[in-house]
Design a protein around this motif. Structure first.
Motif, PDB file in Angstrom:
ATOM      1  N   ARG A 158       0.839  -1.204   0.000  1.00 44.39           N
ATOM      2  CA  ARG A 158       0.000   0.000   0.000  1.00 44.39           C
ATOM      3  C   ARG A 158       0.868   1.246   0.000  1.00 44.39           C
ATOM      4  O   ARG A 158       0.649   2.174  -0.763  1.00 44.39           O
ATOM      5  CB  ARG A 158      -0.881   0.027   1.253  1.00 44.39           C
ATOM      6  N   ALA A 159       1.855   1.256   0.894  1.00 46.62           N
ATOM      7  CA  ALA A 159       2.703   2.433   1.024  1.00 46.62           C
ATOM      8  C   ALA A 159       3.477   2.675  -0.273  1.00 46.62           C
ATOM      9  O   ALA A 159       3.582   3.817  -0.739  1.00 46.62           O
ATOM     10  CB  ALA A 159       3.667   2.245   2.196  1.00 46.62           C
ATOM     11  N   ARG A 160       3.975   1.598  -0.865  1.00 48.77           N
ATOM     12  CA  ARG A 160       4.764   1.739  -2.095  1.00 48.77           C
ATOM     13  C   ARG A 160       3.903   2.336  -3.210  1.00 48.77           C
ATOM     14  O   ARG A 160       4.273   3.330  -3.841  1.00 48.77           O
ATOM     15  CB  ARG A 160       5.300   0.360  -2.509  1.00 48.77           C
ATOM     16  N   ARG A 161       2.717   1.737  -3.414  1.00 45.96           N
ATOM     17  CA  ARG A 161       1.854   2.218  -4.493  1.00 45.96           C
ATOM     18  C   ARG A 161       1.314   3.609  -4.182  1.00 45.96           C
ATOM     19  O   ARG A 161       1.109   4.425  -5.093  1.00 45.96           O
ATOM     20  CB  ARG A 161       0.718   1.224  -4.723  1.00 45.96           C
ATOM     21  N   GLY A 162       1.077   3.878  -2.901  1.00 44.74           N
ATOM     22  CA  GLY A 162       0.591   5.206  -2.501  1.00 44.74           C
ATOM     23  C   GLY A 162       1.608   6.278  -2.839  1.00 44.74           C
ATOM     24  O   GLY A 162       1.263   7.336  -3.398  1.00 44.74           O
ATOM     25  N   MET A 163       2.872   5.996  -2.530  1.00 44.51           N
ATOM     26  CA  MET A 163       3.920   6.971  -2.813  1.00 44.51           C
ATOM     27  C   MET A 163       4.049   7.187  -4.322  1.00 44.51           C
ATOM     28  O   MET A 163       4.229   8.312  -4.788  1.00 44.51           O
ATOM     29  CB  MET A 163       5.262   6.511  -2.237  1.00 44.51           C
ATOM     30  N   ALA A 164       3.910   6.106  -5.091  1.00 42.78           N
ATOM     31  CA  ALA A 164       4.009   6.222  -6.551  1.00 42.78           C
ATOM     32  C   ALA A 164       2.902   7.121  -7.094  1.00 42.78           C
ATOM     33  O   ALA A 164       3.139   7.992  -7.944  1.00 42.78           O
ATOM     34  CB  ALA A 164       3.935   4.834  -7.184  1.00 42.78           C
ATOM     35  N   ALA A 165       1.661   6.916  -6.550  1.00 48.26           N
ATOM     36  CA  ALA A 165       0.532   7.719  -7.021  1.00 48.26           C
ATOM     37  C   ALA A 165       0.711   9.190  -6.646  1.00 48.26           C
ATOM     38  O   ALA A 165       0.424  10.091  -7.456  1.00 48.26           O
ATOM     39  CB  ALA A 165      -0.774   7.181  -6.445  1.00 48.26           C
ATOM     40  N   LEU A 166       1.205   9.435  -5.420  1.00 46.68           N
ATOM     41  CA  LEU A 166       1.422  10.819  -4.988  1.00 46.68           C
ATOM     42  C   LEU A 166       2.518  11.468  -5.833  1.00 46.68           C
ATOM     43  O   LEU A 166       2.425  12.647  -6.205  1.00 46.68           O
ATOM     44  CB  LEU A 166       1.800  10.858  -3.499  1.00 46.68           C
ATOM     45  N   ASP A 167       3.512  10.669  -6.161  1.00 45.27           N
ATOM     46  CA  ASP A 167       4.620  11.158  -6.973  1.00 45.27           C
ATOM     47  C   ASP A 167       4.121  11.569  -8.360  1.00 45.27           C
ATOM     48  O   ASP A 167       4.508  12.603  -8.901  1.00 45.27           O
ATOM     49  CB  ASP A 167       5.671  10.049  -7.067  1.00 45.27           C
TER      50      ASP A 167
END
Lengths: 234, 433
Positions: A123-132
């Motif tokens: 979740r954290a990995r994909r969340g950071m990618a989306a925010l990026d």
């Protein structure tokens, strides 16, 4: 349109209440939405455009008529499948941002993944990618409440994107933003539509936003009407 | 949503409104605190009584005496040659104590023949004149009847060895100063002189070793505890000069029965003995009143604690209804994003359980803390006469029951608000202002 439409609607009706207080919000809608197109549903408040979007997004069931999603008749789907379909295929952008103010930006963005049962690390990995992707990765640890309106709407779009949806439903996505921020957010949405092929369904009464979409349908009194009728009525 | 995420979210949701949750938790703390404390007092007193019980006797023995016919106000009572003055009979408080009719060997045979009686042993009546140590001042001393299996609370030394060939005795600690011992440890191993009057009227003495010193008990007899060898030796001395052929008599008899057969069987046995003209008293009979009074008090106090918990659970309902109200749009959003109603229900009911867990754990911890302070304070002051009594005892099972019980109550309280949240329609929730 050569292939099967992504969403196909036939004779869609929705009645609220019953007897003398019955109110027909939709009175027979036919509509096809092709994969990858951007569609504006335009109408004044009370026209039935929001009801239409809610039915398209499978948030509500029609009184009669059919909604076919990727060739599948959705009225046959059970509660569980509907939940899964909304979770995996749809993204939502609302006028009011609907962010949990006390939770972090990252937690807000990854909510659909948490609902889907994705492990916390991923979740954290994909969340950071989306925010990026939306240029607000530096805000990940902030409380959602501490952001500006434009930043909040970017968070909302990140949240809509995170589960890699087929369709993003946007209900007055720029209604709460000033025009400069609003056009930036519009730019982001159309960019997602063109570059990633995500179908965009925008509900709005903003003619300029509607004009930027591939196609617009006008809703009045629960029916889709030709454009000039709408202008005459307005 | 994964179960771990539900729990994690419920935990953080519970602390979103800290003051509100805090006050609700406080209400539960009060209930759990009271419940733990009352249970602790009940357990403390019960375990003290249980340990004292072992000092008085064992639970598969009843003390049997001849029923003394005393028709009140019906004039002079006929003389019974077998009537003896009892100083070594059943513990004080038993009906008929003071004066009773002795049991003969025939009685013992009759008792042994009674259905349900496993074994009979006559209690040999030995009346001491005094006890003396090192030629000091003599003091009166009574001998307790000692039943195998019984244990006295010891301040020092060991229990008497019933099978030992040498005479042994356990002295009450109240005799230490009088007999000139420095402390309990000093008395253990020393020799005391016991004196009694034999059948000819002459005073004779016997020596015995002190093997232990008994703590003064709440209920247990205040006499010294002899072993079989000592009783036999003293009895032999007492009967010197008694006319040959006179039947051996006993003040009372210990009757062993099958305690596992249940209360009904015991009562039936007592009824049969009553019909035969005996009075049979079990240990439970002797202590029944005390324990039932304590049980009732604990029950009433628990009742109050549970009322407090019910009030606290209404606080939980209130708190969660407010939380559901506040999070209407959040719930709507999560449902729009595909969260099932069951998970929404779980989110809120787990939040209720979290509040219950928090309140009960804090309440139990507070009770343990207060209990320890109060116990040690009382043990040094008003309860110092009762060594061995820990007023408040926390049994792990009871503590766990309180915590789990409160969590269960909290869950039940949470179902109402959680159901409301679960039934919310996503669209109207999202429109909610």
């Amino acid at each position: 349109m050569t292939s099967t439409p992504l969403i196909s609607v036939r004779d869609l009706r929705k009645t609220y209440g019953s007897g003398s207080t019955a109110f027909d919000a939709l009175r027979g809608i036919d509509l096809d939405i092709a994969e990858g197109e951007s569609l504006a549903i335009v109408g004044k408040s009370g026209s039935g455009k929001s009801t239409l979007m809610h039915l398209l997004a499978l948030l509500d069931r029609p009184t009669s008529g059919t909604i076919t999603l990727e060739g599948e008749e959705t009225s046959r789907l059970g509660e569980k499948s509907l939940n899964r379909t909304r979770n995996q295929k749809f993204g939502f952008v609302f006028q009011q941002f609907f962010l949990t103010p006390s939770a972090s930006v990252l937690d807000n963005v990854t909510l659909p993944l948490a609902i889907a049962g994705v492990p916390a690390r991923e979740r954290a990995r994909r969340g950071m990618a989306a925010l990026d992707q939306l240029g607000i990765a530096d805000k990940a640890g902030n409380k959602a409440n501490d952001l500006s309106g434009g930043q909040k709407q970017r968070v909302v779009i990140s949240r809509a994107l995170i589960n890699q949806p087929r369709v993003i439903f946007a209900d007055e996505p720029t209604g709460n933003l000033d025009s400069a921020t609003g056009s930036t957010v519009e730019g982001i949405l159309f960019d997602l539509n063109r570059r990633h092929g995500i179908t965009l369904v925008v509900v709005t009464h903003d003619e300029d936003l509607a004009a930027r979409c591939d196609r617009s349908v006008f809703v009045r009194d629960g029916l889709i009407v030709p454009r000039h009728d709408e202008e005459v009525a307005a | 949503m994964r179960a771990t995420d539900v729990v994690r979210r419920a935990f953080s949701n519970a602390f979103r409104s800290k003051l509100r949750t805090g006050l609700t938790v406080l209400a539960i703390v009060i209930g759990a605190f009271t419940l733990s404390l009352t249970n602790g007092i009940g357990a403390g007193i019960s375990s003290y009584i249980a340990s004292t019980l072992a000092g008085i006797g064992v639970d598969d023995v009843m003390t049997v005496t001849r029923t003394v016919e005393r028709e009140q106000g019906s004039g002079p009572v006929e003389y019974d040659p077998n009537q003896i003055a009892s100083t070594t009979g059943p513990p004080a408080g038993t009906p008929g104590a003071g004066s009773m009719v002795a049991l003969t060997q025939d009685d013992l045979d009759a008792l042994a023949a009674t259905d349900g009686v496993l074994r009979v042993q006559g209690a040999t009546a030995v009346t001491l004149d005094y006890v003396q140590h090192d030629d000091g001042t003599p003091y009166q001393l009574a001998l307790s009847q000692f039943v195998p299996g019984m244990e006295v609370e010891l301040a020092a030394g060991d229990q008497v060895d019933l099978d030992a060939a040498e005479p042994e005795i356990v002295l009450p600690s109240t005799y230490l100063d009088a007999l000139g011992f420095a402390d309990a440890q000093d008395a253990v191993g020393s020799t005391v002189t016991l004196a009694l009057t034999d059948a000819t009227g002459a005073q004779v003495t016997a020596e015995t070793v002190v093997v232990g010193v008994a703590e003064p008990g709440l209920i247990s007899a205040t006499g010294a505890v002899p072993n079989t060898a000592l009783v036999d030796a003293l009895h032999a001395l007492q009967r010197v000069g008694a006319p040959a052929g006179q039947d051996e008599v006993y003040a009372s008899a210990s009757v062993w029965f099958d305690a596992d057969a249940g209360e009904d069987a015991t009562t039936a046995l007592q009824d049969r003995l009553t019909d035969d003209g005996y009075t049979a008293v079990t240990l439970d009979d002797q202590l029944g009143t005390i324990t039932s009074v304590i049980d009732t008090i604990v029950l009433v106090l628990n009742g109050f604690a549970i009322i407090a918990l019910v009030a606290a659970s209404i606080g939980i309902i209130n708190t969660l209804f407010m939380a559901v109200q506040e999070r209407t749009r959040e719930v709507g959003l999560m449902k729009a994003m595909g969260l099932s109603s069951a998970r929404v229900f779980a989110l809120f009911s787990v939040e209720a359980v979290v509040i219950g867990l928090l309140g009960s754990v804090l309440g139990v911890l507070a009770a343990v803390g207060v209990g320890q302070v109060v116990s040690s304070a009382l043990a040094d002051t008003i309860l110092s006469e009762l060594p061995g009594l820990t007023l408040i005892v926390f049994e792990p099972v009871t503590v766990a029951t309180v915590v789990l019980g409160v969590m269960a109550i909290a869950f039940l309280a949470g179902t109402l608000p959680a159901l409301r949240a679960a039934r919310q329609d996503p669209i109207s929730s999202l429109r909610y202002e």
